[in-house]
Write a protein that holds these residues in place. Sequence first.
Motif, PDB file in Angstrom:
ATOM      1  N   TYR A 262      -1.696  46.636 -64.961  1.00  0.00           N
ATOM      2  CA  TYR A 262      -2.128  45.556 -64.045  1.00  0.00           C
ATOM      3  C   TYR A 262      -1.003  44.790 -63.868  1.00  0.00           C
ATOM      4  N   ARG A 264       0.353  40.778 -62.539  1.00  0.00           N
ATOM      5  CA  ARG A 264      -0.159  39.537 -62.355  1.00  0.00           C
ATOM      6  C   ARG A 264      -0.143  39.030 -60.794  1.00  0.00           C
ATOM      7  N   GLY A 265      -1.261  38.767 -60.380  1.00  0.00           N
ATOM      8  CA  GLY A 265      -1.566  38.318 -59.280  1.00  0.00           C
ATOM      9  C   GLY A 265      -1.586  39.379 -57.948  1.00  0.00           C
ATOM     10  N   GLU A 266      -1.994  40.489 -58.617  1.00  0.00           N
ATOM     11  CA  GLU A 266      -1.958  41.743 -57.856  1.00  0.00           C
ATOM     12  C   GLU A 266      -3.777  42.143 -57.722  1.00  0.00           C
ATOM     13  N   ARG A 267      -4.092  42.210 -56.706  1.00  0.00           N
ATOM     14  CA  ARG A 267      -5.465  42.615 -56.425  1.00  0.00           C
ATOM     15  C   ARG A 267      -5.990  44.124 -56.111  1.00  0.00           C
ATOM     16  N   ARG A 268      -5.141  44.776 -55.639  1.00  0.00           N
ATOM     17  CA  ARG A 268      -5.438  45.917 -55.116  1.00  0.00           C
ATOM     18  C   ARG A 268      -5.936  46.918 -56.230  1.00  0.00           C
ATOM     19  N   LEU A 270      -6.853  46.079 -59.179  1.00  0.00           N
ATOM     20  CA  LEU A 270      -8.317  45.831 -59.896  1.00  0.00           C
ATOM     21  C   LEU A 270      -9.423  46.220 -59.033  1.00  0.00           C
ATOM     22  N   CYS A 271      -9.212  45.840 -57.689  1.00  0.00           N
ATOM     23  CA  CYS A 271     -10.122  46.237 -56.758  1.00  0.00           C
ATOM     24  C   CYS A 271     -10.532  48.008 -56.595  1.00  0.00           C
TER      25      CYS A 271
END
Length: 455
Positions: A262, A264-268, A270-271
């Motif tokens: 991961y 930090r600040g990255e959503r793709r 985690l999604c």
Amino acid sequence: MRRAPGGILHTPWFHLPWTSARVLLLLAVGSVSTRIYLQDVTIATYLRVFFPLFGLYGLAVVSVFRKRPGSSSCLRLIVGFAVVFRLIVLFSPLVLSSDLYRYVWDGRVQRAGINPYRYPPEAEALAALRDTAIYPQIIRPVLPTIYPPAAQMLFALMTTLAPDSIRGMKAFMVLADLLTIGVLIRLLHTTGSDPERVVLYAWSPLVVFEFAGSGHVDALMLPFLLLALHARLTARPGSAGVLLGLATLIKLYPAVLVPALYSRGERRFLCGFGATLILGYLPYVADAGARVLGYLPGYFGPWEDFNGGLRYFLTLALSPLTTSARSIALGLCAILLLLVALFVVRRDMTDGYIQRVSYMISAYLLLVPTTFHPWYIIWLLPCLCFSPSWGWLYLSGAITLSYLAYIQSYPIVPISIHLLEFLPLYILLLAQGVCQRWPSPLRVPTAAMLMQQPK
């Protein structure tokens, strides 16, 4: 390096990857040893075969990591013999583990249109599926399955292609293992590392015997894990999340790598990871409900303790002080793992994703397992191809001593075996951490080191 008459390159033998004679010797010893194992299949025989092979493997690893720049490539030999070693062991009977029988059973249950999480094998609802070949070999048939949804889907697929075949199931594991070798070579290329370093994984006797011999499902997980790492390195965070989710749906423990992959600040990322887990569980949770977790909650009970590492020693140290020694030790280890995860998330990315993955796997193996079977260490070996460690390499051999427990009527690993397995690991890891600048036969040559080498 000088060229002798006849065009043969001469260097000190230790610096060559290996000569043809040494390759043939290794193959001959491995083949003869395995033939002995196949003719007299016992755990004691296995240990007598394993450790000499591990010594030869260690020489091969050291030779590759000390290879001089410009030496001829032997990648094809490495991959070719990796295939040969697996084919030899593929036809061995199951001795070290009976997990494959559960895989085949879970696949058979699904082929009958039944959710594998609903009933344990001994349930009356599954009586019509019992036979005399697979069912009697299942360990603890009173317990429900523990394997996650993607593993179950693959069990169903494999038993459809090779119905009720133990050898067929093992063959699929070997194919997945060979795919792991291919992805690992690609990763080494991507990072600019010598692809021949794949020998550390491809020739490991532990990998060969546990995957080609025992057919553990971890072999199916590893290609997805390495593909997730490759996607992360090539700036495809969404794909990395999906692939890590698939690895987690085969064996749950890759979930601890979320902090490592991961950013930090990255959503793709985690999604992709979260959506994959949800979609994987949906087909099974509909008619199984909370039972979709299978035996997982029970896996952390004291009755499952076997060959634990640091948690075992902490429990021993706390036992004279409290009756809750095991729970306190587990809590301390969980807190330490959380701290490592926070450290990895906050770590400067100059370390790279591979190093972060190595941190998390190492911390997990040091802190978490209440049960530490030999094949549990295998998922760390690909990381050692990039950042070798004497301590973990040692444990990948010494961990096999835990099989001595099964020679007894009740499998308990004595403290002497615990110390022989883990004490050298802790000492070597400590030495590596404190004395990182000490020369090592496995040390990767830097540009400055290469410039200082005599011509």
